[in-house]
Design a protein around this motif. Structure first.
Motif, PDB file in Angstrom:
ATOM      1  N   VAL A 124      -1.966   5.831   4.636  1.00 18.23           N
ATOM      2  CA  VAL A 124      -2.548   7.044   5.212  1.00 18.23           C
ATOM      3  C   VAL A 124      -1.781   8.226   4.627  1.00 18.23           C
ATOM      4  O   VAL A 124      -0.700   8.582   5.107  1.00 18.23           O
ATOM      5  CB  VAL A 124      -2.447   7.030   6.746  1.00 18.23           C
ATOM      6  CG1 VAL A 124      -3.174   8.248   7.324  1.00 18.23           C
ATOM      7  CG2 VAL A 124      -3.024   5.744   7.324  1.00 18.23           C
ATOM      8  N   PRO A 125      -2.317   8.842   3.571  1.00 20.18           N
ATOM      9  CA  PRO A 125      -1.536   9.848   2.821  1.00 20.18           C
ATOM     10  C   PRO A 125      -1.581  11.246   3.415  1.00 20.18           C
ATOM     11  O   PRO A 125      -1.938  12.217   2.752  1.00 20.18           O
ATOM     12  CB  PRO A 125      -2.209   9.804   1.449  1.00 20.18           C
ATOM     13  CG  PRO A 125      -3.631   9.473   1.748  1.00 20.18           C
ATOM     14  CD  PRO A 125      -3.601   8.545   2.935  1.00 20.18           C
ATOM     15  N   TYR A 126      -1.185  11.373   4.694  1.00 20.23           N
ATOM     16  CA  TYR A 126      -1.079  12.717   5.266  1.00 20.23           C
ATOM     17  C   TYR A 126       0.185  13.414   4.775  1.00 20.23           C
ATOM     18  O   TYR A 126       0.387  14.592   5.033  1.00 20.23           O
ATOM     19  CB  TYR A 126      -1.130  12.678   6.796  1.00 20.23           C
ATOM     20  CG  TYR A 126      -0.005  11.922   7.465  1.00 20.23           C
ATOM     21  CD1 TYR A 126       1.188  12.555   7.784  1.00 20.23           C
ATOM     22  CD2 TYR A 126      -0.151  10.581   7.788  1.00 20.23           C
ATOM     23  CE1 TYR A 126       2.215  11.871   8.401  1.00 20.23           C
ATOM     24  CE2 TYR A 126       0.874   9.888   8.409  1.00 20.23           C
ATOM     25  CZ  TYR A 126       2.053  10.533   8.711  1.00 20.23           C
ATOM     26  OH  TYR A 126       3.073   9.844   9.324  1.00 20.23           O
ATOM     27  N   ARG A 127       1.063  12.649   4.066  1.00 23.24           N
ATOM     28  CA  ARG A 127       2.179  13.220   3.327  1.00 23.24           C
ATOM     29  C   ARG A 127       2.334  12.404   2.053  1.00 23.24           C
ATOM     30  O   ARG A 127       1.800  11.299   1.943  1.00 23.24           O
ATOM     31  CB  ARG A 127       3.467  13.201   4.146  1.00 23.24           C
ATOM     32  CG  ARG A 127       3.931  11.803   4.534  1.00 23.24           C
ATOM     33  CD  ARG A 127       5.332  11.832   5.105  1.00 23.24           C
ATOM     34  NE  ARG A 127       5.420  12.600   6.337  1.00 23.24           N
ATOM     35  CZ  ARG A 127       6.544  12.762   7.020  1.00 23.24           C
ATOM     36  NH1 ARG A 127       7.674  12.228   6.577  1.00 23.24           N
ATOM     37  NH2 ARG A 127       6.566  13.458   8.135  1.00 23.24           N
ATOM     38  N   ARG A 136      -8.649   5.062   7.398  1.00 16.61           N
ATOM     39  CA  ARG A 136      -7.820   6.019   6.657  1.00 16.61           C
ATOM     40  C   ARG A 136      -8.359   7.428   6.812  1.00 16.61           C
ATOM     41  O   ARG A 136      -7.606   8.382   7.078  1.00 16.61           O
ATOM     42  CB  ARG A 136      -7.771   5.640   5.175  1.00 16.61           C
ATOM     43  CG  ARG A 136      -6.926   6.571   4.322  1.00 16.61           C
ATOM     44  CD  ARG A 136      -7.263   6.452   2.861  1.00 16.61           C
ATOM     45  NE  ARG A 136      -8.661   6.820   2.607  1.00 16.61           N
ATOM     46  CZ  ARG A 136      -9.272   6.678   1.434  1.00 16.61           C
ATOM     47  NH1 ARG A 136      -8.600   6.169   0.409  1.00 16.61           N
ATOM     48  NH2 ARG A 136     -10.532   7.033   1.275  1.00 16.61           N
ATOM     49  N   ASP A 137      -9.679   7.592   6.646  1.00 16.46           N
ATOM     50  CA  ASP A 137     -10.283   8.919   6.732  1.00 16.46           C
ATOM     51  C   ASP A 137     -10.137   9.496   8.140  1.00 16.46           C
ATOM     52  O   ASP A 137      -9.867  10.695   8.318  1.00 16.46           O
ATOM     53  CB  ASP A 137     -11.757   8.852   6.334  1.00 16.46           C
ATOM     54  CG  ASP A 137     -11.945   8.511   4.865  1.00 16.46           C
ATOM     55  OD1 ASP A 137     -10.979   8.635   4.094  1.00 16.46           O
ATOM     56  OD2 ASP A 137     -13.064   8.085   4.495  1.00 16.46           O
ATOM     57  N   ARG A 138     -10.313   8.655   9.144  1.00 19.21           N
ATOM     58  CA  ARG A 138     -10.175   9.115  10.521  1.00 19.21           C
ATOM     59  C   ARG A 138      -8.733   9.535  10.835  1.00 19.21           C
ATOM     60  O   ARG A 138      -8.492  10.538  11.512  1.00 19.21           O
ATOM     61  CB  ARG A 138     -10.625   8.018  11.493  1.00 19.21           C
ATOM     62  CG  ARG A 138     -12.127   7.776  11.495  1.00 19.21           C
ATOM     63  CD  ARG A 138     -12.519   6.627  12.425  1.00 19.21           C
ATOM     64  NE  ARG A 138     -13.949   6.428  12.410  1.00 19.21           N
ATOM     65  CZ  ARG A 138     -14.818   7.109  13.153  1.00 19.21           C
ATOM     66  NH1 ARG A 138     -14.364   8.033  14.003  1.00 19.21           N
ATOM     67  NH2 ARG A 138     -16.115   6.888  13.071  1.00 19.21           N
ATOM     68  N   ALA A 161       0.833  -1.207   0.000  1.00 16.33           N
ATOM     69  CA  ALA A 161       0.000   0.000   0.000  1.00 16.33           C
ATOM     70  C   ALA A 161       0.865   1.255   0.000  1.00 16.33           C
ATOM     71  O   ALA A 161       0.557   2.243  -0.689  1.00 16.33           O
ATOM     72  CB  ALA A 161      -0.928  -0.004   1.213  1.00 16.33           C
ATOM     73  N   LEU A 162       1.968   1.222   0.737  1.00 14.98           N
ATOM     74  CA  LEU A 162       2.864   2.375   0.791  1.00 14.98           C
ATOM     75  C   LEU A 162       3.670   2.517  -0.499  1.00 14.98           C
ATOM     76  O   LEU A 162       3.844   3.633  -1.015  1.00 14.98           O
ATOM     77  CB  LEU A 162       3.798   2.255   1.994  1.00 14.98           C
ATOM     78  CG  LEU A 162       3.099   2.452   3.347  1.00 14.98           C
ATOM     79  CD1 LEU A 162       3.979   1.978   4.489  1.00 14.98           C
ATOM     80  CD2 LEU A 162       2.703   3.908   3.537  1.00 14.98           C
TER      81      LEU A 162
END
Length: 256
Positions: free
Chosen positions: A211-214, A246-248, A149-150
């Motif tokens: 988790v694409p916060y970056r 993911r959204d949370r 996934a990453l």
């Protein structure tokens, strides 16, 4: 000895110390001086002195004979402080708890580090299974849903620079061809999540999401379930829980 020479010597010593600790961290158990020397290639006399210093400081431990060496308790304290002080791990705790409650399966949070994923947090399955935790463990990215996934958040060329052409097999199902893995990464980008089909552990299927916060992403969450218990409805529920997590997590990490 001049100042420049002394500074260079100190840097070399520091590098050797870190490399030695990483050697023991990646190879559990006790090792003889000869086996350590064969792996790291340092002169035996200087290696022995470095090992004895690390033993005295608690970073390395010896067996009852004093001739075999392994990682010491101080390494655990440093690793624990990293996890305890990480803002993402702290922000993720409520989401991981919710995923565990919703799925009743094993939940992981992991971070990409080079070609591997390192496990930062785990919630054990609520079903009866042999107790096992992966916190602090390192696994090849190409064999896990978390890692795939990453990797899917990287471009194909970035993946080619990162991974060798031939990949290490952990099971008979693991990708060993980089280009075939890259082809799967395209599918993962399309569907938004990755699946480990017994590629890391036989009998276990894992679903992971970045988790694409970056960008590219460095953290991902996953849910693992024994193949024998996986039904179509349970699989869909797991996927729904992943997207919700993911959204949370994106909301929880937006100010970090």
């Amino acid at each position: 000895m001049g100042a420049a020479e002394g500074a260079g010597s100190q840097v070399k010593s520091a590098v050797r110390t870190v490399e030695l600790l990483e050697f023991f961290a990646g190879r559990p158990g006790m090792h003889s001086l000869a086996s350590v020397q064969e792996s790291v290639g340092y002169p035996k006399s200087s290696l022995y002195m470095l090992l004895r210093t690390l033993v005295d400081l608690g970073w390395i431990e010896t067996d009852a004979t004093g001739t075999r060496y392994g990682i010491g308790v101080r390494a655990l304290l440093v690793g624990t402080s990293y996890i305890d002080g990480d803002e993402v791990v702290a922000a993720a705790r409520p989401t991981l708890d919710r995923m565990s409650d919703d799925t009743s399966e094993t939940i992981h949070l992991a971070r990409l580090d080079g070609t591997s994923v390192v496990y930062l947090a785990t919630r054990q399955s609520q079903h009866y299974l042999r107790p096992f935790t992966r916190v602090g463990r390192r696994l090849p990215a190409h064999s896990t849903s978390l890692g795939k996934a990453l990797l899917a958040t990287y471009t194909d060329e970035q993946v080619r620079k990162l991974l060798p052409e031939t990949l290490e097999p952990l099971t008979e199902h693991t990708h060993t061809d980089r280009e075939k893995l890259i082809a799967e990464l395209a599918v993962i980008r399309e569907q938004g999540f990755a699946v480990d089909r017994e590629e890391n552990t036989l009998g276990l299927r894992c679903f992971g999401i970045a988790v694409p916060y970056r960008t590219p992403a460095r953290d991902a969450v996953s849910c693992s379930v024994p193949v024998a218990r996986l039904t179509a409805s349970h699989e869909q529920m797991i996927k729904d829980a992943l997207f919700d997590a993911r959204d949370r997590l994106l909301l929880a990490t937006r100010r970090l």
